[in-house]
Design a protein around this motif. Structure first.
Motif, PDB file in Angstrom:
ATOM      1  N   LYS A 284     -87.444 -17.511 -10.031  1.00 19.68           N
ATOM      2  CA  LYS A 284     -86.940 -16.566 -11.042  1.00 19.68           C
ATOM      3  C   LYS A 284     -87.042 -15.139 -10.528  1.00 19.68           C
ATOM      4  O   LYS A 284     -86.149 -14.327 -10.717  1.00 19.68           O
ATOM      5  N   MET A 285     -88.176 -14.814  -9.904  1.00 17.71           N
ATOM      6  CA  MET A 285     -88.347 -13.469  -9.348  1.00 17.71           C
ATOM      7  C   MET A 285     -87.342 -13.278  -8.203  1.00 17.71           C
ATOM      8  O   MET A 285     -86.749 -12.199  -8.060  1.00 17.71           O
ATOM      9  N   GLY A 286     -87.159 -14.336  -7.404  1.00 18.96           N
ATOM     10  CA  GLY A 286     -86.221 -14.249  -6.280  1.00 18.96           C
ATOM     11  C   GLY A 286     -84.831 -13.870  -6.761  1.00 18.96           C
ATOM     12  O   GLY A 286     -84.167 -12.990  -6.190  1.00 18.96           O
ATOM     13  N   ILE A 287     -84.395 -14.519  -7.842  1.00 19.64           N
ATOM     14  CA  ILE A 287     -83.049 -14.250  -8.375  1.00 19.64           C
ATOM     15  C   ILE A 287     -82.995 -12.850  -8.987  1.00 19.64           C
ATOM     16  O   ILE A 287     -82.119 -12.044  -8.660  1.00 19.64           O
ATOM     17  N   ALA A 288     -83.963 -12.546  -9.842  1.00 22.91           N
ATOM     18  CA  ALA A 288     -83.903 -11.285 -10.595  1.00 22.91           C
ATOM     19  C   ALA A 288     -84.023 -10.068  -9.678  1.00 22.91           C
ATOM     20  O   ALA A 288     -83.319  -9.073  -9.864  1.00 22.91           O
ATOM     21  N   LEU A 289     -84.874 -10.159  -8.679  1.00 20.43           N
ATOM     22  CA  LEU A 289     -85.093  -8.991  -7.821  1.00 20.43           C
ATOM     23  C   LEU A 289     -83.912  -8.777  -6.871  1.00 20.43           C
ATOM     24  O   LEU A 289     -83.475  -7.633  -6.656  1.00 20.43           O
ATOM     25  N   ALA A 290     -83.377  -9.870  -6.320  1.00 24.92           N
ATOM     26  CA  ALA A 290     -82.209  -9.717  -5.433  1.00 24.92           C
ATOM     27  C   ALA A 290     -81.015  -9.192  -6.217  1.00 24.92           C
ATOM     28  O   ALA A 290     -80.196  -8.425  -5.697  1.00 24.92           O
ATOM     29  N   ARG A 291     -80.910  -9.564  -7.491  1.00 28.88           N
ATOM     30  CA  ARG A 291     -79.791  -9.044  -8.304  1.00 28.88           C
ATOM     31  C   ARG A 291     -79.888  -7.544  -8.499  1.00 28.88           C
ATOM     32  O   ARG A 291     -78.907  -6.880  -8.781  1.00 28.88           O
ATOM     33  N   MET A 292     -81.087  -7.016  -8.351  1.00 29.14           N
ATOM     34  CA  MET A 292     -81.249  -5.566  -8.515  1.00 29.14           C
ATOM     35  C   MET A 292     -81.228  -4.820  -7.184  1.00 29.14           C
ATOM     36  O   MET A 292     -81.237  -3.595  -7.165  1.00 29.14           O
ATOM     37  N   GLY A 293     -81.260  -5.554  -6.075  1.00 27.78           N
ATOM     38  CA  GLY A 293     -81.177  -4.890  -4.767  1.00 27.78           C
ATOM     39  C   GLY A 293     -82.442  -4.934  -3.955  1.00 27.78           C
ATOM     40  O   GLY A 293     -82.486  -4.420  -2.835  1.00 27.78           O
ATOM     41  N   GLY A 294     -83.515  -5.546  -4.506  1.00 23.81           N
ATOM     42  CA  GLY A 294     -84.743  -5.741  -3.726  1.00 23.81           C
ATOM     43  C   GLY A 294     -84.819  -7.184  -3.259  1.00 23.81           C
ATOM     44  O   GLY A 294     -83.807  -7.900  -3.276  1.00 23.81           O
ATOM     45  N   LEU A 295     -85.999  -7.637  -2.867  1.00 20.90           N
ATOM     46  CA  LEU A 295     -86.143  -9.029  -2.419  1.00 20.90           C
ATOM     47  C   LEU A 295     -87.509  -9.573  -2.795  1.00 20.90           C
ATOM     48  O   LEU A 295     -88.495  -8.829  -2.786  1.00 20.90           O
ATOM     49  N   ALA A 296     -87.549 -10.877  -3.092  1.00 17.72           N
ATOM     50  CA  ALA A 296     -88.830 -11.536  -3.341  1.00 17.72           C
ATOM     51  C   ALA A 296     -89.191 -12.360  -2.120  1.00 17.72           C
ATOM     52  O   ALA A 296     -88.312 -12.910  -1.457  1.00 17.72           O
ATOM     53  N   ALA A 297     -90.497 -12.457  -1.864  1.00 18.17           N
ATOM     54  CA  ALA A 297     -90.983 -13.339  -0.797  1.00 18.17           C
ATOM     55  C   ALA A 297     -91.582 -14.568  -1.482  1.00 18.17           C
ATOM     56  O   ALA A 297     -92.654 -14.486  -2.092  1.00 18.17           O
ATOM     57  N   ILE A 298     -90.857 -15.675  -1.404  1.00 15.77           N
ATOM     58  CA  ILE A 298     -91.333 -16.908  -2.045  1.00 15.77           C
ATOM     59  C   ILE A 298     -92.645 -17.332  -1.366  1.00 15.77           C
ATOM     60  O   ILE A 298     -92.730 -17.335  -0.135  1.00 15.77           O
ATOM     61  N   TYR A 299     -93.644 -17.679  -2.174  1.00 16.51           N
ATOM     62  CA  TYR A 299     -94.987 -17.937  -1.621  1.00 16.51           C
ATOM     63  C   TYR A 299     -95.050 -19.252  -0.851  1.00 16.51           C
ATOM     64  O   TYR A 299     -94.332 -20.208  -1.147  1.00 16.51           O
ATOM     65  N   CYS A 300     -95.956 -19.272   0.139  1.00 20.84           N
ATOM     66  CA  CYS A 300     -96.076 -20.481   0.963  1.00 20.84           C
ATOM     67  C   CYS A 300     -97.333 -21.273   0.620  1.00 20.84           C
ATOM     68  O   CYS A 300     -97.622 -22.272   1.277  1.00 20.84           O
ATOM     69  N   SER A 301     -98.087 -20.845  -0.404  1.00 21.60           N
ATOM     70  CA  SER A 301     -99.272 -21.616  -0.780  1.00 21.60           C
ATOM     71  C   SER A 301     -98.861 -22.731  -1.731  1.00 21.60           C
ATOM     72  O   SER A 301     -99.288 -22.782  -2.885  1.00 21.60           O
TER      73      SER A 301
END
Ligand code: IMP
Length: 513
Positions: free
Chosen positions: A86-103
């Motif tokens: 959800k953060m990945g989608i919402a942040l990229a839609r605004m022009g930033g980026l999310a780093a999906i966690y690897c844990s």
């Protein structure tokens, strides 16, 4: 005597600044005690001329462009309590980026990456079901994925013969749960289809087809009836509403996947298969042979996918990551995050202002010597927009934050209304809570380096919250007399301030109900 940090644009180009002794009482610590000075605002420096875009991957100024440039200079941290799909989608839609966690297990991280990449685009790989599947099964998948349209293919094969389409309008989950998809779907003959050779992979042609169709989803099929992918009309409208969104050539949102230095040989191929745009090698101390091994593996196997390395806090660390590991950008920060207990636990860390100072100086030296600019991400410790402005003015190209995003609707945690105002939970990746997924895989847990049970204020949906923050950031850049982040690097002056002078003081503030 304390230190005053002051950048001198006349004497030193780019982001060098001098450190001199002053009589200020307090030592600057991280961002506390630092502030950016106002600069000259010329008539043409209008609020809407401020540009907060920033390079995320290395490039040669004047010769080429970075492969990826952020439209807003913020990244959400690779943490369980912050960055899911959800953060990945919402942040990229605004022009930033999310780093999906690897844990988390490799397949689950790959699914999150896939969900972001599938969210929109010129041609989307759709969710498929088979004609024999039950409506109960379809309803459950709709609930889990949030998708409302499933294409029906032979054998539930992603590229099998297309048989029809089933949407949430075609059934009632209770009444029809015993029926099969075949009984409720619209058969392929009733669908508007596009043949693959009519659009090839041309984004413009796909837009034209979508606009002229009455249907909201157009399957692209091969001449033998097999499904290739789907064009969604909503994605065209979506782009009009989110002009700064960060998208790839096929109009899909971009996303970062974090990887660790243990299972990288399996994790990197999985996230690359899922369509990831950048790999973040996520370690708290990145000046290690393990990071070099991971980076070499990624860059040799997937040379087209940029790698972010970190974290480091010294020039030596920067040079190692850039020269020995070949990374495309460098993340700086250690021990200063909101939920971090590393300094108490092991006594190794660095104040963030000094980390940014030294690492960005190393970046500028590297640029002078080689002509290559390697962007720096300042990671952790950001309490508000004020700290973002200071980080950028000190020389960072972008910031990464966890706490700042953890209270939004889009973080993967539940709102807790037992507090008033409500809160969301937030925990460190170095806490036992975050590390417990590993136990099953045989890693040992020794001691914690992060807080396991913290709370942050619930702040509502990301979009209005971050829009406001970016407006404040732009206002800060403008009042510092600059138009761009590069301008801040060259011209902004950062100096110490007593914390007592920051914020309202000496008045009784009326509390609103
Ligand atoms: P914040 O924005 O101050 O909350 O910091 C977020 C950053 O904290 C992340 O991007 C990580 O670099 C770092 N971090 C995440 N978990 C831990 C932890 O358990 N201990 C120390 N640092 C952490």
């Amino acid at each position: 005597m304390a230190r005053e940090i002051i950048r001198n644009p006349q004497a030193l180009p780019l982001s060098s600044y001098s450190v001199r002794e002053t009589s200020f009482g307090e030592l600057p610590s991280g961002y506390r005690g630092l502030i950016t000075l106002p600069g000259y605002i010329s008539r043409d420096l209008s609020p809407d001329s401020i540009d907060v875009s920033s390079p995320l991957t290395k490039y040669r100024p004047g010769k080429n462009e970075p492969a990826i440039r952020l439209n807003i200079p913020v990244l959400s941290a690779a943490m369980q309590s912050v960055s899911g799909q959800k953060m990945g989608i919402a942040l990229a839609r605004m022009g930033g980026l999310a780093a999906i966690y690897c844990s988390q297990p490799i397949e689950e991280e790959a699914d999150m990456v896939k969900a972001v990449k599938r969210h929109k685009g010129a041609f989307i790989e759709p969710e498929v079901v088979s004609a024999q599947d039950s409506i109960e099964y379809v309803a459950e998948r709709m609930r889990r994925t949030g998708y409302s349209k499933f294409f029906v293919t032979q054998g539930r094969d992603q590229h099998g013969i297309l048989l029809g389409l089933v949407t949430d309008n075609d059934f009632d989950a209770e009444m029809h749960k015993g029926q099969t998809v075949a009984q409720r779907m619209r058969p392929v003959r009733e669908l508007d289809v596009v043949y693959h050779d009519e659009v090839s992979h041309d984004v413009k042609q796909s837009n034209e087809k979508a606009k002229s169709s009455h249907h909201s989803a157009l399957p692209v099929i091969y001449r033998d009836g097999r499904l290739r992918d789907v064009i969604f009309r909503k994605d065209i409208r979506d782009h009009r509403e989110h002009k700064t969104e960060l998208i790839d050539d096929m109009k899909r949102l971009r996303v970062i996947a974090a990887v660790n230095t243990h299972d990288y040989k399996d994790r990197i191929p999985a996230v690359v298969d899922a369509g990831v745009d950048l790999i973040l090698i996520d370690t708290s101390q990145g000046w290690t042979d393990h990071l070099a091994d991971t980076s070499h593996f990624a860059l040799n196997k997937y040379p087209g996918i940029p790698v972010i390395g970190g974290n480091v806090v010294t020039a030596d660390g920067f040079n190692f990551l850039v020269k020995d590991c070949g990374v495309d950008s460098v993340k700086a920060g250690m021990g200063i995050a909101s939920i971090c207990i590393t300094p108490e636990q092991i006594g190794v860390a660095r104040s963030q202002d000094r980390a940014i100072e030294e690492v960005t100086k190393a970046r500028d030296k590297h640029l002078e010597e080689t002509g290559e600019y390697v962007p720096i991400i300042a990671d952790g410790g950001v309490r508000s927009v004020r700290d973002m402005v200071v980080a950028l003015a000190l020389g960072a190209d972008s910031i990464m934050a966890g706490r700042f995003f953890a209270g939004t609707n889009e973080s993967p945690t539940e709102i807790n209304y037992k507090f008033s105002p409500p809160r969301k939970p937030y925990w460190g990746e170095g806490s036992d809570r975050a590390k417990s997924w590993r136990e099953k895989r045989g890693y040992s847990i020794e001691f914690e380096e992060g807080v396991p049970d913290a709370w942050v204020d619930y702040v509502g949906p990301l979009e209005p919250y971050l829009t406001q923050a970016m407006e404040q950031l732009k206002a800060g850049i403008r009042k510092a007399g600059c138009r761009t982040i590069d301008g801040l690097h060259r011209n902004a002056v950062v100096e110490t301030i007593s914390e007592e002078e920051v914020g309202a003081h000496s008045v009784h503030i009326e509390k609103k109900e």
